[in-house]
Design a protein around this motif. Structure first.
Motif, short mmCIF file in Angstrom:
data_model
loop_
_atom_site.label_atom_id
_atom_site.label_comp_id
_atom_site.label_asym_id
_atom_site.label_seq_id
_atom_site.Cartn_x
_atom_site.Cartn_y
_atom_site.Cartn_z
N UNK A 18 19.79 77.14 35.89
CA UNK A 18 19.59 77.75 37.21
C UNK A 18 19.09 76.72 38.22
N UNK A 19 18.21 75.82 37.78
CA UNK A 19 17.71 74.79 38.68
C UNK A 19 18.84 73.88 39.17
N UNK A 20 19.78 73.54 38.30
CA UNK A 20 20.93 72.72 38.71
C UNK A 20 21.76 73.48 39.74
N UNK A 21 22.00 74.77 39.50
CA UNK A 21 22.78 75.57 40.45
C UNK A 21 22.08 75.64 41.80
N UNK A 22 20.77 75.83 41.80
CA UNK A 22 20.02 75.90 43.05
C UNK A 22 19.99 74.55 43.75
N UNK A 23 19.93 73.47 42.98
CA UNK A 23 19.97 72.13 43.57
C UNK A 23 21.30 71.90 44.29
N UNK A 24 22.39 72.32 43.67
CA UNK A 24 23.69 72.19 44.30
C UNK A 24 23.75 73.03 45.57
N UNK A 43 21.38 73.65 47.53
CA UNK A 43 20.56 72.99 48.54
C UNK A 43 21.24 71.77 49.15
N UNK A 44 22.45 71.46 48.68
CA UNK A 44 23.20 70.34 49.23
C UNK A 44 23.10 69.05 48.45
N UNK A 45 22.38 69.06 47.35
CA UNK A 45 22.22 67.86 46.53
C UNK A 45 23.50 67.54 45.77
N UNK A 46 23.67 66.26 45.42
CA UNK A 46 24.83 65.85 44.64
C UNK A 46 24.41 65.25 43.29
N UNK A 47 23.13 65.33 42.99
CA UNK A 47 22.63 64.84 41.72
C UNK A 47 21.17 65.23 41.54
N UNK A 79 23.84 69.59 31.97
CA UNK A 79 25.20 69.06 32.01
C UNK A 79 26.22 70.20 32.11
N UNK A 80 26.04 71.25 31.32
CA UNK A 80 26.96 72.38 31.35
C UNK A 80 26.93 73.07 32.70
N UNK A 81 25.73 73.21 33.29
CA UNK A 81 25.63 73.82 34.62
C UNK A 81 26.33 72.95 35.65
N UNK A 82 26.19 71.65 35.54
CA UNK A 82 26.85 70.74 36.48
C UNK A 82 28.37 70.85 36.37
N UNK A 83 28.88 71.03 35.16
CA UNK A 83 30.32 71.13 34.96
C UNK A 83 30.90 72.39 35.60
N UNK A 84 30.07 73.40 35.79
CA UNK A 84 30.55 74.64 36.40
C UNK A 84 30.67 74.54 37.92
N UNK A 85 30.15 73.48 38.50
CA UNK A 85 30.23 73.28 39.94
C UNK A 85 31.62 72.76 40.31
N UNK A 86 31.96 72.86 41.61
CA UNK A 86 33.28 72.39 42.05
C UNK A 86 33.21 70.98 42.64
N UNK A 87 32.21 70.23 42.24
CA UNK A 87 32.12 68.82 42.63
C UNK A 87 31.35 68.09 41.53
#
Length: 321
Positions: A131-137, A139-143, A171-179
């Motif tokens: 969830x933190x990775x999803x919220x970071x994305x 917020x406009x973050x790229x990493x 890593x799995x949460x990051x893979x679900x993003x579209x960037x």
């Protein structure tokens, strides 16, 4: 290093990943293209011809000043944020919503890619990390970085298996993003007063196997330790600089380092200037510190300058987002 969870929104301009976005479709599309372009640019910096420095601003103003010097990317600092809020670092006194609001302000201040110090991920369960990775994305973050510390003085570093599960969740949460969101995994042994290089390398190798894009062991003591870490993994290594270790960018590149961050060093340098000025006033009744202050006009000019242009979006040249 903050380990509490927080269900608040990270920033007013950003929708929660599970809530609809109130912006117009064209605005959402432009924002998504910009974030995608910044994400690709940040990822590609790690494959450049030499190491790059990603300095750590602690608010929008310092982000704009650093951007004006031509840095290609920025990173947030958890300690710098805590100190700017009048709180100690490492005491679980900054929540996830506060951290992400600060990160969003830094993102908005420039057109540069921004990666964040996401502490240990804000939660004890792997799903909290996701969830933190999803919220970071959002917020406009790229990493962002996830560390293996616990926040407990008696047991400061997580067991390896538990730490690996948390990296896998990120890593799995990051893979679900579209960037391509760049996940950095941090091994905190040296930073937590456990100078065990063998275990640090074992952890970084495990985080690499778990899919982390960048590996990071803050507070490595010398060039030999840095070389050992870099030679033990195949993913890019971030090294923390700004302390007493007398190594330059070119020195670090020769050791195998790909990314260099400053952590809280810049914010502490500013605090050092402030405390020296206050001490001079109180102890000597003089104001000589003003001679070293950034001139008023120059400060205004730096903050009035246009923000750097965001990287252009070119998805055709990027077949592997």
């Amino acid at each position: 290093m903050n380990h509490s969870t927080d269900a608040q929104q990270p920033h007013a301009r950003q929708p929660h990943p599970m809530q609809p976005d109130a912006r117009q479709p064209s605005d959402r599309s432009r924002a998504a293209r910009s974030q995608y372009a910044r994400a690709v640019a940040f990822r590609d910096l790690h494959a450049g011809p030499g190491p790059f420095v990603v300095p750590n601003p602690w608010d929008a103003g310092t982000a704009r000043i650093l951007a004006s010097f031509g840095f290609a990317a920025l990173a947030t600092t958890g300690a710098g944020l805590a100190h700017s809020l009048g709180r100690p670092d490492g005491a679980n006194q900054v929540g996830r919503a506060e951290l992400l609001a600060n990160a969003a302000a830094i993102v908005d201040a420039t057109g540069l890619p921004v990666t964040a110090d996401l502490e240990s991920g804000f939660g004890e369960r792997p799903e909290d990390i996701a969830q933190t990775i999803a919220l970071a994305a959002a917020a406009g973050l790229v990493g962002g970085s996830i560390e293996d510390s616990t926040g407990r003085d008696e047991d400061p570093v997580r067991p390896l298996g538990e730490a690996v599960e948390r990296v896998e969740a990120a890593v799995e949460a990051a893979k679900r993003l579209d960037f391509p969101f760049t996940v950095t995994a941090r091994a905190e042994n040296f930073f937590q007063g456990r100078p065990d290089l063998e275990d640090t390398i074992r952890r970084l190798q495990a985080y690499e196997a778990a899919g982390a894009d960048v590996l990071y062991a803050p507070a490595l003591p010398d060039a030999a330790a840095i070389r050992a870490v870099c030679s033990s993994v195949s993913r890019p290594v971030n090294v923390l600089m700004g302390g007493a270790l007398p190594l330059s960018v070119s020195d670090l590149g020769a050791l195998g380092v790909r990314r260099i961050s400053t952590g809280s060093a810049l914010s502490r340098a500013a605090l050092g200037a402030l405390t020296r000025a206050a001490r001079e006033i109180r102890e000597h009744g003089t104001f000589g510190f003003g001679a070293d202050a950034l001139p008023y006009a120059e400060a205004n000019a730096l903050l009035a300058a246009p923000a750097p242009t965001a990287p252009s979006d070119d998805r055709e040249s990027d077949p592997a987002p």
